[in-house]
Design a protein around this motif. Structure first.
Motif, mmCIF file in Angstrom:
data_model
loop_
_atom_site.group_PDB
_atom_site.id
_atom_site.type_symbol
_atom_site.label_atom_id
_atom_site.label_comp_id
_atom_site.label_asym_id
_atom_site.label_seq_id
_atom_site.Cartn_x
_atom_site.Cartn_y
_atom_site.Cartn_z
ATOM 1 N N SER A 49 0.826 -1.215 0.000
ATOM 2 C CA SER A 49 0.000 0.000 0.000
ATOM 3 C C SER A 49 0.861 1.266 0.000
ATOM 4 C CB SER A 49 -0.952 0.012 1.199
ATOM 5 O OG SER A 49 -0.223 0.166 2.396
ATOM 6 N N TYR A 50 2.157 1.104 0.278
ATOM 7 C CA TYR A 50 3.068 2.254 0.231
ATOM 8 C C TYR A 50 3.469 2.490 -1.221
ATOM 9 C CZ TYR A 50 6.672 5.586 1.246
ATOM 10 O OH TYR A 50 7.405 6.730 1.274
ATOM 11 N N ASP A 51 3.172 3.654 -1.731
ATOM 12 C CA ASP A 51 3.440 3.987 -3.130
ATOM 13 C C ASP A 51 4.922 4.258 -3.339
ATOM 14 O OD1 ASP A 51 3.368 4.782 -5.743
ATOM 15 O OD2 ASP A 51 1.958 6.429 -5.435
ATOM 16 N N ALA A 52 5.564 3.472 -4.191
ATOM 17 C CA ALA A 52 6.995 3.656 -4.470
ATOM 18 C C ALA A 52 7.233 4.175 -5.875
ATOM 19 C CB ALA A 52 7.736 2.343 -4.261
ATOM 20 N N ASP A 53 6.210 4.739 -6.500
ATOM 21 C CA ASP A 53 6.367 5.328 -7.826
ATOM 22 C C ASP A 53 7.381 6.464 -7.733
ATOM 23 O OD1 ASP A 53 6.182 6.638 -10.238
ATOM 24 O OD2 ASP A 53 4.040 7.030 -10.119
ATOM 25 N N PRO A 54 8.499 6.379 -8.476
ATOM 26 C CA PRO A 54 9.534 7.416 -8.361
ATOM 27 C C PRO A 54 9.017 8.838 -8.587
ATOM 28 C CG PRO A 54 10.355 5.552 -9.611
ATOM 29 C CD PRO A 54 8.892 5.302 -9.382
ATOM 30 N N ALA A 55 8.028 9.008 -9.447
ATOM 31 C CA ALA A 55 7.515 10.365 -9.711
ATOM 32 C C ALA A 55 6.870 10.979 -8.471
ATOM 33 C CB ALA A 55 6.507 10.331 -10.854
ATOM 34 N N THR A 56 6.319 10.149 -7.600
ATOM 35 C CA THR A 56 5.644 10.694 -6.414
ATOM 36 C C THR A 56 6.617 11.125 -5.327
ATOM 37 O OG1 THR A 56 5.354 8.552 -5.325
ATOM 38 C CG2 THR A 56 3.605 9.271 -6.834
ATOM 39 N N ILE A 57 7.865 10.697 -5.434
ATOM 40 C CA ILE A 57 8.832 11.114 -4.405
ATOM 41 C C ILE A 57 9.679 12.300 -4.855
ATOM 42 C CG2 ILE A 57 8.873 8.931 -3.180
ATOM 43 C CD1 ILE A 57 11.457 8.241 -4.634
ATOM 44 N N LEU A 58 9.324 12.896 -5.966
ATOM 45 C CA LEU A 58 9.976 14.141 -6.378
ATOM 46 C C LEU A 58 9.300 15.278 -5.619
ATOM 47 C CD1 LEU A 58 10.364 13.605 -10.226
ATOM 48 C CD2 LEU A 58 12.116 13.382 -8.447
ATOM 49 N N ASN A 59 9.592 15.347 -4.337
ATOM 50 C CA ASN A 59 8.906 16.304 -3.471
ATOM 51 C C ASN A 59 9.854 16.989 -2.487
ATOM 52 O OD1 ASN A 59 9.401 14.163 -1.765
ATOM 53 N ND2 ASN A 59 7.290 13.897 -1.108
ATOM 54 N N ALA A 60 11.079 17.243 -2.909
ATOM 55 C CA ALA A 60 12.026 17.950 -2.043
ATOM 56 C C ALA A 60 11.452 19.297 -1.635
ATOM 57 C CB ALA A 60 13.361 18.135 -2.751
ATOM 58 N N ASP A 61 10.749 19.952 -2.561
ATOM 59 C CA ASP A 61 10.147 21.249 -2.252
ATOM 60 C C ASP A 61 9.175 21.146 -1.080
ATOM 61 O OD1 ASP A 61 8.719 19.752 -4.428
ATOM 62 O OD2 ASP A 61 7.213 21.314 -4.131
#
Length: 172
Positions: free
Chosen positions: A109-121
């Motif tokens: 259930s933990y989303d590991a899609d790389p696009a979703t972790i582009l959240n440094a901001d």
């Protein structure tokens, strides 16, 4: 001395910064506990979210966002631009991406899609604003003035999620 706790659930919109007015829920909780004098702590356990105290503004944009919040995001976009590609910020590095993939293997259930972790901001903005607000309770009321409101802010704009907000009261 009495301690009371409640967890609020807040849904982010996943397309832009989400400001959720939680003032009425917190006030209602305070009233339900019977605590007359004490402290109310409102906090986020999420590293990309904040709890802020700000003025309620009646005017909203077409997305139903309060104009003061829209102004805040416009300024933050200049200071801490949104991470759109893996080259915008150093975060997340390869070790962290591998760690998140391991989390996904243990809990699908933990989303590991790389696009979703582009959240440094989102992490930087949450660090600037902090994760909590503390408000005095006097005579059964939050001392937040006439136009002071509490907002749960999800700075992460990459996916819709249900977030948790912790409310803890200590008093008598």
């Amino acid at each position: 001395m009495k301690f009371e706790y409640k967890q609020l659930h807040v849904k982010s919109n996943g397309r832009r910064v989400t400001f959720t007015n939680i003032t009425d829920e917190v006030k209602s909780f305070v009233k339900s506990t019977g605590i007359q004098n004490g402290i109310c702590l409102v906090s986020s356990p999420h590293t990309t979210c904040s709890v802020i105290f700000d003025e309620f503004t009646h005017d909203k944009d077409w997305n139903d966002d309060e104009l003061l919040q829209v102004d805040m995001v416009k300024i933050l976009d200049k200071i801490v631009p949104r991470e759109m590609t893996e080259s915008d910020y150093l975060y997340p590095g390869p070790k962290h991406v591998a760690f998140l993939k391991q989390l996904n293997e243990a809990d699908p259930s933990y989303d590991a899609d790389p696009a979703t972790i582009l959240n440094a901001d989102a992490h930087i903005r949450a660090s600037i604003f902090g994760s909590s607000e503390t408000v005095v309770i006097k005579d059964g009321e939050l001392l937040i003035g006439t136009v002071g409101y509490l907002y749960f802010v999800d700075w992460d704009q990459n996916r819709v999620r249900t977030r948790n907000c912790n409310v803890a009261l200590i008093g008598e």
